[in-house]
Scaffold this motif. Sequence first.
Motif, mmCIF file in Angstrom:
data_model
loop_
_atom_site.group_PDB
_atom_site.id
_atom_site.type_symbol
_atom_site.label_atom_id
_atom_site.label_comp_id
_atom_site.label_asym_id
_atom_site.label_seq_id
_atom_site.Cartn_x
_atom_site.Cartn_y
_atom_site.Cartn_z
ATOM 1 N N GLY A 102 15.271 -20.351 14.120
ATOM 2 C CA GLY A 102 14.625 -21.594 13.732
ATOM 3 C C GLY A 102 13.196 -21.734 14.200
ATOM 4 O O GLY A 102 12.515 -22.686 13.831
ATOM 5 N N ILE A 135 13.487 -30.037 11.215
ATOM 6 C CA ILE A 135 13.071 -29.139 12.295
ATOM 7 C C ILE A 135 11.570 -28.879 12.228
ATOM 8 O O ILE A 135 10.933 -28.607 13.256
ATOM 9 C CB ILE A 135 13.894 -27.832 12.240
ATOM 10 N N HIS A 162 9.184 -29.088 15.454
ATOM 11 C CA HIS A 162 8.236 -28.053 15.859
ATOM 12 C C HIS A 162 6.817 -28.595 15.917
ATOM 13 O O HIS A 162 6.043 -28.250 16.806
ATOM 14 C CB HIS A 162 8.296 -26.872 14.897
ATOM 15 N N GLN A 187 7.402 -19.573 8.695
ATOM 16 C CA GLN A 187 6.477 -20.638 9.090
ATOM 17 C C GLN A 187 5.674 -20.131 10.286
ATOM 18 O O GLN A 187 6.170 -20.093 11.399
ATOM 19 C CB GLN A 187 7.245 -21.913 9.444
ATOM 20 N N SER A 222 21.056 -22.503 16.625
ATOM 21 C CA SER A 222 19.809 -22.336 17.362
ATOM 22 C C SER A 222 20.079 -22.575 18.836
ATOM 23 O O SER A 222 20.519 -23.652 19.230
ATOM 24 C CB SER A 222 18.774 -23.331 16.851
ATOM 25 N N THR A 282 10.229 -24.340 3.523
ATOM 26 C CA THR A 282 10.425 -23.317 2.506
ATOM 27 C C THR A 282 10.892 -23.939 1.201
ATOM 28 O O THR A 282 11.731 -24.842 1.216
ATOM 29 C CB THR A 282 11.496 -22.328 2.991
ATOM 30 N N LEU A 338 21.220 -23.782 12.008
ATOM 31 C CA LEU A 338 20.118 -23.331 11.169
ATOM 32 C C LEU A 338 20.659 -22.736 9.883
ATOM 33 O O LEU A 338 21.755 -22.197 9.851
ATOM 34 C CB LEU A 338 19.310 -22.254 11.899
ATOM 35 N N GLN A 339 19.856 -22.805 8.845
ATOM 36 C CA GLN A 339 20.148 -22.075 7.625
ATOM 37 C C GLN A 339 18.945 -21.178 7.382
ATOM 38 O O GLN A 339 17.835 -21.661 7.142
ATOM 39 C CB GLN A 339 20.367 -23.053 6.461
ATOM 40 N N TYR A 379 17.148 -19.035 5.062
ATOM 41 C CA TYR A 379 17.225 -18.864 3.607
ATOM 42 C C TYR A 379 17.053 -17.406 3.198
ATOM 43 O O TYR A 379 17.658 -16.952 2.231
ATOM 44 C CB TYR A 379 16.156 -19.712 2.923
ATOM 45 N N PHE A 381 9.166 -18.250 3.297
ATOM 46 C CA PHE A 381 10.233 -18.613 4.230
ATOM 47 C C PHE A 381 9.867 -18.330 5.684
ATOM 48 O O PHE A 381 10.705 -18.479 6.565
ATOM 49 C CB PHE A 381 11.548 -17.923 3.855
ATOM 50 N N HIS A 430 11.849 -19.644 10.795
ATOM 51 C CA HIS A 430 12.459 -19.824 9.476
ATOM 52 C C HIS A 430 13.086 -21.212 9.359
ATOM 53 O O HIS A 430 14.041 -21.515 10.060
ATOM 54 C CB HIS A 430 13.550 -18.780 9.244
ATOM 55 N N TYR A 431 12.501 -22.066 8.496
ATOM 56 C CA TYR A 431 13.125 -23.348 8.202
ATOM 57 C C TYR A 431 12.579 -23.907 6.911
ATOM 58 O O TYR A 431 11.673 -23.318 6.334
ATOM 59 C CB TYR A 431 12.936 -24.358 9.338
#
Lengths: 185, 241
Positions: free
Chosen positions: A181, B166, B170, A122, B102, B152, B109-110, B112, A120, A184-185
């Motif tokens: 973000g 996203i 990025h 990145q 964000s 993820t 955002l989530q 996890y 989880f 974590h994404y």
Amino acid sequence: MIKRLFDWLIQPLGLIAVSIAVLALFSLAAYGINTTQQPPAQPIQFPHRTHIAFGVQCLYCHPGAARGPAAGIPSQSKCWGCHQQIAKTNDPKSELRFLKAAVESGTPIQWIPVAQVPDFVQFNHRAHIAAGKNCEDCHGDMTNLTLAENPQVFNMGWCLACHVKNAGDDHAKLVKLTDCGTCHY
Amino acid sequence: MIRPEEIKMSSEETGKWGMVIDQDICTGCQACVAACAMENNVTFVGEVDSGYGRSMHWIRIERFWEGEYPEVKMTPNQPMLCQQCGHATCEPVCPAFATVHSQSEQLNLQVYNRCVGTRYCANNCPYQVRSFNWRDYERPEPLPNQFNPDVTVRRRGVMEKCTFCIQRIHKAQDKAKSEGREVVDGEFTTACAQACPASAITFGRIDNPESLVSQLGHRSHGVKHLEELGTLPNITYYKGG
């Protein structure tokens, strides 16, 4: 029932049984924690220090760090590029016999990654190299190491401490570097 | 109790990333649904759990009918995904702060690894676009080989939803930065917009008036779903144009 169990436990034999159980649990936990701190066993005892002593740059074998997310572990053909010209490679007693065998049979060497983050997270090497971080800032001084080890646990507090420090007074940069973000994404 | 005049409308507020969906050219082919599942490692729950209403999609095609049977007429297909609200209802109810806004990308955002699976956010989402991992669903070989390494793989007990890809945002930002320039409009897009054969979905920067999504968004008859709730959605729908 509970009263009888308690009476048995406070007699000498019961106390010894309790101590053995506590000791067994404690040593199991200590062993478990210890195993997580050991670097994994590798198929070849690769000497990082020897290669650094010869002046090989980190990015020569791990060039992905400057280009993209993953630094990469070199393939055996990259090893062979130098090693086929080195007499020691043919020494049947040296560790290099594994490399020679792998190249001759064409089976890839199953290196075990050492510096890893959970799924989880990145992580992108390129951004960190571009921001002026050096490899040893996170991966430690490899000049005295044989197999790679982690100098510290890669956890979020450690990441964020550096992110906050590097953002300094730049608010936009701080927002970007501490945004969930971003990693974590 | 919020009085109507306190509700902010989206014209007053601008997000960063936005989408325009033209329902008139959407054929309902579900290519976006498939592309989204591929891109974002969305799992397949199977027939049984789907029957319990536990199917997982980050984007779905909603179908509606007008009239009484047999004189039914289908209204345009409506792709429904997370509206990336500027004032989201899912965010304040999370007890673990797993769904947060964000500040840099203006997205919902989530996170996890923070999610504890209370499912409060999904119950509070007026668009019903969040999906919950009720189980660790099996992926027979060779399906694990097509996992997207940039996203993820979620575990059981975790809420998930559309991220506006996203990881692509990025990636494009990282590429632009390495080349010393800004991200160009149209340089990248979300998986659903990329897969749409009719180009019904357009994605881009809505804070940039020059971008295609802003140009399309200026048409007069656009609808933002459930705007009256004050959620400030960032997706504009067009139909009957």
